[in-house]
Structure formats: structure tokens, C-alpha cells
Design a protein around this motif. Structure first.
Motif, mmCIF file in Angstrom:
data_model
loop_
_atom_site.group_PDB
_atom_site.id
_atom_site.type_symbol
_atom_site.label_atom_id
_atom_site.label_comp_id
_atom_site.label_asym_id
_atom_site.label_seq_id
_atom_site.Cartn_x
_atom_site.Cartn_y
_atom_site.Cartn_z
ATOM 1 N N ASN A 174 0.838 -1.194 0.000
ATOM 2 C CA ASN A 174 0.000 0.000 0.000
ATOM 3 C C ASN A 174 0.881 1.254 0.000
ATOM 4 O O ASN A 174 2.106 1.158 -0.055
ATOM 5 N N VAL A 175 0.250 2.421 0.077
ATOM 6 C CA VAL A 175 0.992 3.688 0.043
ATOM 7 C C VAL A 175 1.934 3.798 1.241
ATOM 8 O O VAL A 175 3.080 4.244 1.112
ATOM 9 N N ALA A 176 1.466 3.368 2.416
ATOM 10 C CA ALA A 176 2.313 3.418 3.615
ATOM 11 C C ALA A 176 3.567 2.568 3.433
ATOM 12 O O ALA A 176 4.670 2.987 3.794
ATOM 13 N N ASP A 177 3.412 1.382 2.868
ATOM 14 C CA ASP A 177 4.567 0.515 2.618
ATOM 15 C C ASP A 177 5.543 1.171 1.643
ATOM 16 O O ASP A 177 6.763 1.075 1.808
ATOM 17 N N MET A 178 5.003 1.830 0.602
ATOM 18 C CA MET A 178 5.862 2.517 -0.365
ATOM 19 C C MET A 178 6.638 3.645 0.313
ATOM 20 O O MET A 178 7.807 3.868 0.002
ATOM 21 N N ALA A 179 5.976 4.352 1.238
ATOM 22 C CA ALA A 179 6.647 5.444 1.945
ATOM 23 C C ALA A 179 7.807 4.913 2.778
ATOM 24 O O ALA A 179 8.909 5.478 2.751
ATOM 25 N N ILE A 180 7.564 3.825 3.515
ATOM 26 C CA ILE A 180 8.639 3.229 4.323
ATOM 27 C C ILE A 180 9.790 2.785 3.434
ATOM 28 O O ILE A 180 10.961 3.081 3.709
ATOM 29 N N SER A 181 9.475 2.088 2.349
ATOM 30 C CA SER A 181 10.519 1.586 1.447
ATOM 31 C C SER A 181 11.325 2.729 0.837
ATOM 32 O O SER A 181 12.555 2.648 0.720
ATOM 33 N N THR A 182 10.641 3.804 0.447
ATOM 34 C CA THR A 182 11.334 4.954 -0.132
ATOM 35 C C THR A 182 12.230 5.623 0.908
ATOM 36 O O THR A 182 13.372 5.985 0.613
ATOM 37 N N GLY A 183 11.714 5.775 2.127
ATOM 38 C CA GLY A 183 12.517 6.372 3.199
ATOM 39 C C GLY A 183 13.763 5.567 3.501
ATOM 40 O O GLY A 183 14.868 6.119 3.621
ATOM 41 N N VAL A 184 13.614 4.258 3.603
ATOM 42 C CA VAL A 184 14.770 3.391 3.847
ATOM 43 C C VAL A 184 15.724 3.444 2.657
ATOM 44 O O VAL A 184 16.956 3.483 2.828
ATOM 45 N N GLY A 185 15.167 3.478 1.439
ATOM 46 C CA GLY A 185 16.002 3.578 0.241
ATOM 47 C C GLY A 185 16.848 4.841 0.237
ATOM 48 O O GLY A 185 18.027 4.813 -0.120
ATOM 49 N N ILE A 186 16.254 5.964 0.658
ATOM 50 C CA ILE A 186 17.012 7.220 0.746
ATOM 51 C C ILE A 186 18.167 7.082 1.733
ATOM 52 O O ILE A 186 19.297 7.507 1.463
ATOM 53 N N LEU A 187 17.892 6.461 2.890
ATOM 54 C CA LEU A 187 18.950 6.291 3.899
ATOM 55 C C LEU A 187 20.079 5.390 3.397
ATOM 56 O O LEU A 187 21.238 5.593 3.744
ATOM 57 N N ILE A 188 19.733 4.402 2.565
ATOM 58 C CA ILE A 188 20.757 3.479 2.056
ATOM 59 C C ILE A 188 21.553 4.114 0.912
ATOM 60 O O ILE A 188 22.785 4.144 0.925
ATOM 61 N N PHE A 189 20.840 4.639 -0.094
ATOM 62 C CA PHE A 189 21.510 5.099 -1.308
ATOM 63 C C PHE A 189 22.087 6.513 -1.189
ATOM 64 O O PHE A 189 22.983 6.891 -1.945
ATOM 65 N N PHE A 190 21.554 7.309 -0.262
ATOM 66 C CA PHE A 190 22.079 8.672 -0.065
ATOM 67 C C PHE A 190 22.607 8.818 1.357
ATOM 68 O O PHE A 190 22.444 9.865 1.987
ATOM 69 N N ASN A 191 23.232 7.756 1.844
ATOM 70 C CA ASN A 191 23.672 7.686 3.232
ATOM 71 C C ASN A 191 24.594 8.850 3.615
ATOM 72 O O ASN A 191 24.390 9.505 4.638
ATOM 73 N N LYS A 192 25.579 9.132 2.792
ATOM 74 C CA LYS A 192 26.536 10.200 3.122
ATOM 75 C C LYS A 192 25.863 11.568 3.151
ATOM 76 O O LYS A 192 26.142 12.383 4.038
ATOM 77 N N LYS A 193 24.968 11.812 2.196
ATOM 78 C CA LYS A 193 24.263 13.091 2.168
ATOM 79 C C LYS A 193 23.262 13.187 3.315
ATOM 80 O O LYS A 193 23.083 14.252 3.898
ATOM 81 N N ALA A 194 22.629 12.078 3.636
ATOM 82 C CA ALA A 194 21.618 12.073 4.717
ATOM 83 C C ALA A 194 22.252 12.392 6.069
ATOM 84 O O ALA A 194 21.664 13.112 6.869
ATOM 85 N N PHE A 195 23.434 11.855 6.297
ATOM 86 C CA PHE A 195 24.053 12.008 7.627
ATOM 87 C C PHE A 195 25.229 12.981 7.638
ATOM 88 O O PHE A 195 26.023 12.965 8.573
ATOM 89 N N GLN A 196 25.310 13.836 6.630
ATOM 90 C CA GLN A 196 26.477 14.714 6.541
ATOM 91 C C GLN A 196 26.550 15.739 7.685
ATOM 92 O O GLN A 196 27.630 16.147 8.090
ATOM 93 N N ASN A 197 25.397 16.157 8.215
ATOM 94 C CA ASN A 197 25.403 17.138 9.297
ATOM 95 C C ASN A 197 25.201 16.508 10.655
ATOM 96 O O ASN A 197 25.089 17.217 11.656
ATOM 97 N N SER A 198 25.113 15.195 10.706
ATOM 98 C CA SER A 198 24.805 14.522 11.978
ATOM 99 C C SER A 198 26.065 14.231 12.766
ATOM 100 O O SER A 198 27.136 14.136 12.253
#
Length: 198
Positions: A174-198
Motif C-alpha cells: 500500500n501507500v504506507a509501505d511505499m513510503a517506508i521503502s522509499t525512506g529506507v532507500g534514501i537512507l541506504i543510497f544517499f547515506n553520506k548526504k543524509a548524515f552529513q550534518n549529523s
């Protein structure tokens, strides 16, 4: 990204998620299928457990899962607030917001749908029925998006699965599942950009 924009994103996606689920629930019989393309179908199923239909056994399995999801949403909500407060990257904030809306969307099904809707077996469900199909915290998650991109028999030389029928991609979500998958995908594939200020 500001907290207000994150909340707006969450609200819009949550609205789309719940609207699509309520539409399917009240207009489709359980198991009914509409073919959009040969590789994309709308197929109404209900998921009693976790991803891929996995169930937690026992009388309190569903209750435990729902309570766990609620605790996770509280933790993810704090993570979102803390990340915005620390001015983390938009990649991280959007990813957390997507994961949060996905988890919250499926929690709404689990907590409320059992007492709001009647059964979908061989009948269209109605909202606010005097004969609900479940109880509080024991609702079923509505899934509908099905992408059977390829279906056939696997080559016999493959170990274990050789010669057996196989469908790629056989998950229904469903849409909720797609949102979770997309969010996790961003964390995996854009890991350096996601955590650059952390």
C-alpha cells in the motif's frame, strides 16, 4: 526542512494512504482484482501481520505487533523532531518523515479498522458497521498494489527453486509501505548526504 513542512508532507501522504485504503475496502471484495496493465494490478488483500504476511503466533501476537508499532512511531517521531532541531540534511528529514508516515498509516489500520469496518468476505465492507470484524488493536492492514512483472517456471538447473513456478515481484503493498521503502532507500543510497550534518 522545517517541522511544519515535514508535518505537511506526513499529512498529505497519510491522507492519500488512508483514502486509497478506505476506497479499496469499501469498493472491492476481498481478493477482487482489477488489471491496469499486465504487470500492474489492483488486488485487495488484508494483511494480519508484518511485511510479506508474516504473522506473530499466539493469542496476543497481533496486539504485541500493534503496540510495538506504536512505540516505534513515538521513537521515529522523536528522531524527526531531533533531526530538524539539529538542522540535519533534507535527505535525512524526508527519509524519516516517509518512514514515520508509513508506520503511522499501517498503525491506523491495525488499531481502528477492526472496529470501524465489517467483514470483506463476499461482501463490500461498510464503515461504522454495527457488526465490526474485529476489536481494537486487532485490525487488518489493507494492501492493494501488485506488480507481477514476470511469472513463469524457473530453469531446472537452479538449485532449490529450479523448475518451480515463480512470480517477480509478488509482494502486495500500500501507500504506507511505499513510503517506508522509499525512506529506507534514501537512507541506504544517499547515506553520506543524509548524515552529513549529523
Amino acid at each position: 526542512m522545517s517541522l511544519q513542512r515535514a508535518y505537511l508532507l506526513i499529512f498529505i501522504l497519510l491522507l492519500v494512504d488512508q483514502a486509497s485504503k478506505i476506497y479499496i475496502k469499501t469498493n472491492f471484495l476481498l481478493g477482487q482484482e482489477v488489471e491496469v496493465f499486465s504487470w500492474f494490478k489492483i488486488l485487495f488483500i488484508e494483511n494480519e501481520g508484518m511485511a510479506w504476511g508474516v504473522r506473530i503466533p499466539g493469542a496476543y501476537g497481533k496486539l504485541f505487533l500493534t503496540l510495538f508499532r506504536i512505540g516505534a512511531v513515538v521513537g521515529i517521531g522523536y528522531w524527526l523532531w531531533d533531526s530538524i532541531k539539529k538542522k540535519s540534511s533534507n535527505y535525512l528529514v524526508v527519509a524519516i518523515a516517509l518512514i514515520l508516515v508509513g508506520a503511522f498509516g499501517n498503525i491506523l489500520d491495525s488499531v481502528f479498522y477492526g472496529v470501524v469496518f465489517n467483514d470483506s468476505h463476499q461482501q463490500l465492507a461498510t464503515a461504522f458497521s454495527d457488526q465490526p470484524y474485529g476489536t481494537w488493536f486487532h485490525g487488518k492492514v489493507v494492501d492493494m498494489f501488485y506488480f507481477p512483472i514476470w511469472h513463469g517456471n524457473l530453469p531446472s538447473w537452479l538449485p532449490i527453486w529450479g523448475g518451480k513456478e515463480f512470480t517477480f515481484f509478488n509482494a502486495i503493498f500500500n501507500v504506507a509501505d511505499m513510503a517506508i521503502s522509499t525512506g529506507v532507500g534514501i537512507l541506504i543510497f544517499f547515506n553520506k548526504k543524509a548524515f552529513q550534518n549529523s
